[in-house]
Design a protein around this motif. Structure first.
Motif, PDB file in Angstrom:
ATOM      1  N   THR A  44      10.866   1.582  -0.765  1.00  8.87           N
ATOM      2  CA  THR A  44       9.842   0.549  -0.674  1.00  8.87           C
ATOM      3  C   THR A  44       9.260   0.620   0.729  1.00  8.87           C
ATOM      4  OG1 THR A  44       9.274  -1.742  -1.124  1.00  8.87           O
ATOM      5  CG2 THR A  44      11.383  -1.365  -0.011  1.00  8.87           C
ATOM      6  N   GLY A  45       8.285  -0.220   1.016  1.00  9.03           N
ATOM      7  CA  GLY A  45       7.685  -0.110   2.337  1.00  9.03           C
ATOM      8  C   GLY A  45       6.762  -1.249   2.681  1.00  9.03           C
ATOM      9  N   GLN A 169       0.444   5.957  -3.027  1.00  9.96           N
ATOM     10  CA  GLN A 169       1.710   5.217  -3.087  1.00  9.96           C
ATOM     11  C   GLN A 169       2.669   5.880  -4.085  1.00  9.96           C
ATOM     12  OE1 GLN A 169       1.364   1.057  -2.458  1.00  9.96           O
ATOM     13  NE2 GLN A 169       3.186   0.535  -3.607  1.00  9.96           N
ATOM     14  N   ASP A 172       4.453   8.367  -2.164  1.00 14.09           N
ATOM     15  CA  ASP A 172       5.530   7.741  -1.371  1.00 14.09           C
ATOM     16  C   ASP A 172       6.803   7.615  -2.205  1.00 14.09           C
ATOM     17  OD1 ASP A 172       3.459   7.249   0.392  1.00 14.09           O
ATOM     18  OD2 ASP A 172       3.410   5.071   0.075  1.00 14.09           O
TER      19      ASP A 172
HETATM   20  N1  TRP Z   1       1.621  -1.379  -0.734  1.00 16.30           N
HETATM   21  C1  TRP Z   1       2.784  -1.937  -0.108  1.00 16.30           C
HETATM   22  C2  TRP Z   1       2.357  -3.275   0.533  1.00 16.30           C
HETATM   23  O1  TRP Z   1       1.585  -3.957  -0.025  1.00 16.30           O
HETATM   24  C3  TRP Z   1       3.411  -1.040   0.922  1.00 16.30           C
HETATM   25  C4  TRP Z   1       3.851   0.274   0.360  1.00 16.30           C
HETATM   26  C5  TRP Z   1       3.370   1.506   0.707  1.00 16.30           C
HETATM   27  C6  TRP Z   1       4.852   0.483  -0.632  1.00 16.30           C
HETATM   28  N2  TRP Z   1       3.985   2.463   0.015  1.00 16.30           N
HETATM   29  C7  TRP Z   1       4.904   1.902  -0.827  1.00 16.30           C
HETATM   30  C8  TRP Z   1       5.694  -0.367  -1.379  1.00 16.30           C
HETATM   31  C9  TRP Z   1       5.751   2.457  -1.761  1.00 16.30           C
HETATM   32  C10 TRP Z   1       6.542   0.212  -2.325  1.00 16.30           C
HETATM   33  C11 TRP Z   1       6.570   1.614  -2.513  1.00 16.30           C
HETATM   34  O2  TRP Z   1       2.781  -3.656   1.576  1.00 16.30           O
END
Ligand code: TRP
Length: 364
Positions: A44-45, A169, A172
């Motif tokens: 996640t991020g 994403q 990612d």
């Molecule tokens: N889009 C997420 C946010 O709104 C951040 C994010 C970037 C993310 N890459 C991801 C979340 C991959 C889950 C998986 O902050």
């Protein structure tokens, strides 16, 4: 249909049918994960658009630390390329990235267990965007409700990057073959397109030896934490308690938060969003029920409530802030942690890209 299902579908938004399916998958995956954490890889991020606040902590970071400590393979991306989907400057990105690493670690993320890395440092991950973009149609990209609302909120024309970032994403998530992705509801369309891309890639290029898993979104049951004014907690509203703020800054912010003219404190999020946001904040920081807190303060009014919220928030955040300050004394080590995460992410991304090239017959 259970009554909870009815509640979700009654929400009646565009997402409701797929939301319901995703919520079921999330619950089933979570119970599997509890029984067998070693089978799971989480990614996640966050976007480094500012500092992390209490909403981030209760909404996601706490859960990440729990997964890490349970023995799930955990990975956190600091999504620096997502910052420029809808804004024109890269100013502050670097500072925000380093501060995020500080907050993650102060909150209990252990970089020897959890890989922390940034988009911009992992070229092979970004390269997955090309084959992945070939697997989706323009119409699918335009249908994403989160992209639509982000474009409207930005007041800008739709950039190519904003339109395609859900596919980025997917890169990612899939470059490290994550099978669980804890997110908020707004990110659900992105996990859905990730599942579609994984499935289409496997069907088209790797029918005998699938390369990618179809990851499950993990939707938390925690209620959304309101900002101090009762609106969504957001940096741009100035209503958020930053994890790294000082006790004095926090006290000031709480002091100037709006309440209403009714003296007696009650917990009533629908009719009294501002007072209730304060009560909720204290409830989260103490583990007490909001009704209990509201009853106890009662006729003592908003001044007493704010005093209690300030004390409980500052007490809750004191150890975090202490650890953060300690870590911040040695920013070289913080940079080393990020470099190490980036190095590991590159290894994984190159390995995956190699498998992708093989599957596509593009190894020369
Ligand atoms: N889009 C997420 C946010 O709104 C951040 C994010 C970037 C993310 N890459 C991801 C979340 C991959 C889950 C998986 O902050």
């Amino acid at each position: 249909m259970t009554s909870q299902d009815a509640q979700y579908t009654a929400a009646g938004n565009e997402l409701s049918a797929s939301f319901l399916a995703a919520k079921k998958r999330s619950d089933a995956t979570l119970s599997e994960l509890e029984a067998n954490p070693g089978k799971f890889r989480m990614l996640t991020g966050d976007r480094p658009t500012g500092r992390l606040h209490l909403g981030h902590y209760f909404g996601s970071i706490k859960g990440r630390v729990e997964m890490q400590n349970r023995g799930v393979n955990t990975n956190i991306i600091i999504a620096d390329y997502q910052v420029i989907t809808d804004r024109d400057t890269t100013e502050h990105i670097k500072d925000n990235v380093l501060n995020m690493v500080l907050d993650y670690m102060a909150a209990g993320i252990d970089p020897s267990k959890t890989m922390i890395f940034t988009h911009s440092a992992v070229p092979a991950e970004n390269q997955l965007l090309l084959p992945f973009l070939s697997l989706v149609t323009e119409a699918e990209l335009h249908r994403n409700p989160t992209v639509k609302s982000e474009m409207e909120a930005s007041g800008h024309a739709l950039t190519g990057l904003l339109l395609t970032y859900p596919v980025h994403q997917a890169c990612d998530i899939l470059f490290c073959k994550a099978n669980v992705v804890p997110i908020g509801k707004d990110n659900l369309p992105h996990v859905e397109i990730t599942r579609t891309i994984a499935r289409r890639f496997n069907e088209r290029y790797a029918p005998k030896n699938p390369v990618f898993p179809e990851p499950a979104a993990i939707l938390s049951d925690a209620p959304e934490i309101p900002g101090l004014d009762g609106r969504k907690m957001s940096k741009s509203y100035g209503n958020s308690i930053m994890l790294g703020a000082t006790a004095e800054e926090t006290a000031k912010l709480i002091k100037k938060s709006p309440t209403d003219s009714e003296r007696r404190i009650t917990f009533d999020p629908v009719n009294r969003p501002q007072v209730s946001a304060l009560v909720t904040t204290a409830a989260l920081c103490t583990g007490r029920s909001p009704e209990d807190i509201a009853n106890e303060i009662g006729d003592a009014g908003a001044g007493a409530l704010k005093k209690y919220v300030t004390e409980t928030v500052n007490e809750f955040l004191a150890p975090h802030r202490e650890r953060r300050a300690e870590l911040a004394k040695d920013m070289d080590s913080v940079r080393d942690i990020l470099h190490d995460g980036n190095r590991r992410a590159n290894e994984i991304a190159e390995q995956t890209l190699d498998e992708v090239r093989s599957a596509m017959g593009m190894k020369y």
